[in-house]
Design an enzyme around this catalytic site. Structure first.
Site, short mmCIF file in Angstrom:
data_model
loop_
_atom_site.label_atom_id
_atom_site.label_comp_id
_atom_site.label_asym_id
_atom_site.label_seq_id
_atom_site.Cartn_x
_atom_site.Cartn_y
_atom_site.Cartn_z
N CYS A 63 0.70 -1.33 0.21
CA CYS A 63 0.48 -0.06 -0.19
C CYS A 63 0.69 1.24 0.39
O CYS A 63 1.94 0.61 -0.24
CB CYS A 63 -1.37 -0.30 1.13
N ARG A 64 0.56 2.06 0.33
CA ARG A 64 1.02 3.67 0.29
C ARG A 64 2.05 3.43 1.14
O ARG A 64 3.10 4.23 0.66
CB ARG A 64 -0.21 4.64 0.93
#
Length: 98
Positions: A63-64
């Site tokens: 993810c980020r």
């Protein structure tokens, strides 16, 4: 929960190893840049799309920053999947981006 570093993922890809990367970010985040060859399953849809995954294969969640992918990894692990969380997420990624 198992963790894997950004460097370990990058080195494995550079060596030609097949890695099942699942990016759990939202569509706009993935469109703005992702690791080539990812499987895109937004976190909110993971529960409904996990039937697309194979329990006999390992997966690396992305993810980020590592938070959402950590949640995704814990969820899939509780469902019997072999998963690792990529620590630091795309913020720490220095490899190829598509």
């Amino acid at each position: 929960m198992k963790e894997i570093s950004v460097m370990e993922v990058q080195q494995a890809l550079e060596q030609g190893q097949a890695i099942n990367l699942i990016d759990v970010r939202e569509v706009d985040e993935v469109e703005s840049g992702h690791i080539p060859g990812i499987i895109h399953i937004p976190l909110g849809l993971l529960e409904f799309r996990m039937h697309e995954l194979n329990k006999n294969e390992p997966y690396v969640m992305v993810c980020r920053s590592g938070g959402r992918s950590g949640n995704a990894a814990q969820f899939l692990e509780s469902q019997g999947f072999d998963v690792s969380n990529m620590v630091g997420g795309m913020l720490a990624w220095n490899g190829e981006v598509k």
